[in-house]
Write a protein that holds these residues in place. Structure first.
Motif, mmCIF file in Angstrom:
data_model
loop_
_atom_site.group_PDB
_atom_site.id
_atom_site.type_symbol
_atom_site.label_atom_id
_atom_site.label_comp_id
_atom_site.label_asym_id
_atom_site.label_seq_id
_atom_site.Cartn_x
_atom_site.Cartn_y
_atom_site.Cartn_z
ATOM 1 N N GLY A 57 0.797 -1.220 0.000
ATOM 2 C CA GLY A 57 0.000 0.000 0.000
ATOM 3 C C GLY A 57 0.827 1.265 0.000
ATOM 4 O O GLY A 57 2.066 1.240 0.046
ATOM 5 N N THR A 58 0.138 2.402 -0.021
ATOM 6 C CA THR A 58 0.812 3.704 -0.091
ATOM 7 C C THR A 58 1.758 3.925 1.081
ATOM 8 O O THR A 58 2.902 4.349 0.905
ATOM 9 C CB THR A 58 -0.226 4.834 -0.135
ATOM 10 N N ALA A 59 1.278 3.655 2.278
ATOM 11 C CA ALA A 59 2.119 3.840 3.464
ATOM 12 C C ALA A 59 3.090 2.677 3.648
ATOM 13 O O ALA A 59 4.275 2.873 3.893
ATOM 14 C CB ALA A 59 1.252 4.007 4.705
ATOM 15 N N GLY A 60 2.577 1.461 3.544
ATOM 16 C CA GLY A 60 3.408 0.293 3.784
ATOM 17 C C GLY A 60 4.593 0.196 2.855
ATOM 18 O O GLY A 60 5.699 -0.190 3.268
ATOM 19 N N SER A 61 4.407 0.564 1.601
ATOM 20 C CA SER A 61 5.522 0.486 0.645
ATOM 21 C C SER A 61 6.614 1.487 0.990
ATOM 22 O O SER A 61 7.805 1.223 0.816
ATOM 23 C CB SER A 61 5.010 0.738 -0.777
ATOM 24 N N ARG A 62 6.222 2.633 1.503
ATOM 25 C CA ARG A 62 7.221 3.641 1.865
ATOM 26 C C ARG A 62 7.966 3.260 3.138
ATOM 27 O O ARG A 62 9.171 3.497 3.254
ATOM 28 C CB ARG A 62 6.548 5.005 1.989
ATOM 29 N N VAL A 63 7.265 2.676 4.096
ATOM 30 C CA VAL A 63 7.958 2.198 5.293
ATOM 31 C C VAL A 63 8.916 1.069 4.916
ATOM 32 O O VAL A 63 10.048 0.998 5.401
ATOM 33 C CB VAL A 63 6.960 1.728 6.362
ATOM 34 N N THR A 64 8.479 0.193 4.033
ATOM 35 C CA THR A 64 9.332 -0.898 3.573
ATOM 36 C C THR A 64 10.608 -0.362 2.928
ATOM 37 O O THR A 64 11.718 -0.796 3.243
ATOM 38 C CB THR A 64 8.563 -1.780 2.577
ATOM 39 N N ALA A 65 10.458 0.612 2.034
ATOM 40 C CA ALA A 65 11.625 1.173 1.356
ATOM 41 C C ALA A 65 12.557 1.883 2.342
ATOM 42 O O ALA A 65 13.786 1.753 2.253
ATOM 43 C CB ALA A 65 11.167 2.155 0.276
ATOM 44 N N GLU A 66 11.985 2.616 3.286
ATOM 45 C CA GLU A 66 12.805 3.318 4.279
ATOM 46 C C GLU A 66 13.584 2.326 5.132
ATOM 47 O O GLU A 66 14.784 2.523 5.408
ATOM 48 C CB GLU A 66 11.904 4.184 5.167
ATOM 49 N N ALA A 67 12.921 1.261 5.562
ATOM 50 C CA ALA A 67 13.573 0.272 6.422
ATOM 51 C C ALA A 67 14.678 -0.471 5.679
ATOM 52 O O ALA A 67 15.778 -0.677 6.214
ATOM 53 C CB ALA A 67 12.542 -0.708 6.964
ATOM 54 N N VAL A 68 14.406 -0.867 4.445
ATOM 55 C CA VAL A 68 15.426 -1.552 3.647
ATOM 56 C C VAL A 68 16.615 -0.632 3.399
ATOM 57 O O VAL A 68 17.777 -1.046 3.484
ATOM 58 C CB VAL A 68 14.820 -2.036 2.316
ATOM 59 N N GLY A 69 16.327 0.628 3.127
ATOM 60 C CA GLY A 69 17.392 1.585 2.879
ATOM 61 C C GLY A 69 18.310 1.790 4.064
ATOM 62 O O GLY A 69 19.468 2.202 3.904
ATOM 63 N N ARG A 70 17.811 1.489 5.256
ATOM 64 C CA ARG A 70 18.645 1.622 6.453
ATOM 65 C C ARG A 70 19.274 0.298 6.876
ATOM 66 O O ARG A 70 19.889 0.211 7.941
ATOM 67 C CB ARG A 70 17.805 2.168 7.602
#
Length: 213
Positions: free
Chosen positions: A11-24
């Motif tokens: 989803g809109t929020a979940g995909s962004r949290v996923t990307a942020e977490a992977v990026g860290r």
């Protein structure tokens, strides 16, 4: 590094949290109902079939997780309460249970008069069921989630949209965070920053916090 399961990662929020977490550098499992629809998630994300409202699904995914993040949406009023119940009921019986982080609604925040935004006379009727559903989930965590660790996150009640990641934000508790003009604004990208910051440095265990600029 944490192991994070994101329910609703497509989803809109979940995909962004996923990307942020992977990026860290965190290890992320995307738990979605239709894995074929989540092919756009970042490389390195494990995509599995998962349902936050299913105790069986939660039980299968919880043992290797440090955090179970709920970022689901698009359902009827009972969806969010069903998810809260499934998570709490399942995790309460597990040793070393992961923490729950539930992305909730901004409509549950309090107006300057002390009433919830969802109870305002001009609250849009088309959003009322989902708003009340998120309120039901928050009430459940507050009254019946003993024995587990949870955090409920609320974005602004109105001005919340995709946009730029600035890495900056402020937090509050049960009221929206506002600027000097009384506005409460946030992008999904910076909500993701706030959530991953909370995972890395817990400051709001067993409570709700709000986020905005």
């Amino acid at each position: 590094m944490s192991s994070i399961v994101v329910f609703g990662a497509g989803g809109t929020a979940g995909s962004r949290v996923t990307a942020e977490a992977v990026g860290r550098g965190h290890r992320v499992t995307a738990a979605v109902r239709r894995p074929e629809a989540a092919s756009y998630l970042p490389a390195g994300v494990q995509v599995v079939t998962g349902d936050a409202t299913s105790e069986r699904s939660v039980r299968e995914l919880a043992p290797e997780a440090d955090v179970l993040l709920v970022a689901i949406g698009g359902g009827e009023r009972g969806l969010w309460l069903d998810a809260a119940r499934a998570l709490v009921t399942t995790l309460r019986g597990l040793p070393d249970a992961p923490r729950i982080i539930h992305l909730g609604g901004g409509s549950t925040l309090l107006t300057p008069r002390g009433t919830r935004y969802l109870d305002e006379p001009d609250f849009p009727e088309e959003y009322r069921d989902s708003a009340q559903g998120q309120a039901d989930a928050l009430d459940y965590y507050r009254s019946q989630a003993d024995g587990v660790t949870w955090t409920y996150v609320s974005p602004p009640p109105l001005e919340f949209h995709p946009g730029e990641r600035t890495g900056h934000y402020r937090t509050g508790t049960d009221e929206p965070v506002t600027d000097d003009q009384g506005r409460s604004v946030l992008t999904y990208e910076d909500l993701a920053v706030a959530i991953v910051d909370e995972i890395e440095h817990p400051r709001h265990e067993n409570m709700r916090f709000s986020v905005a600029y």
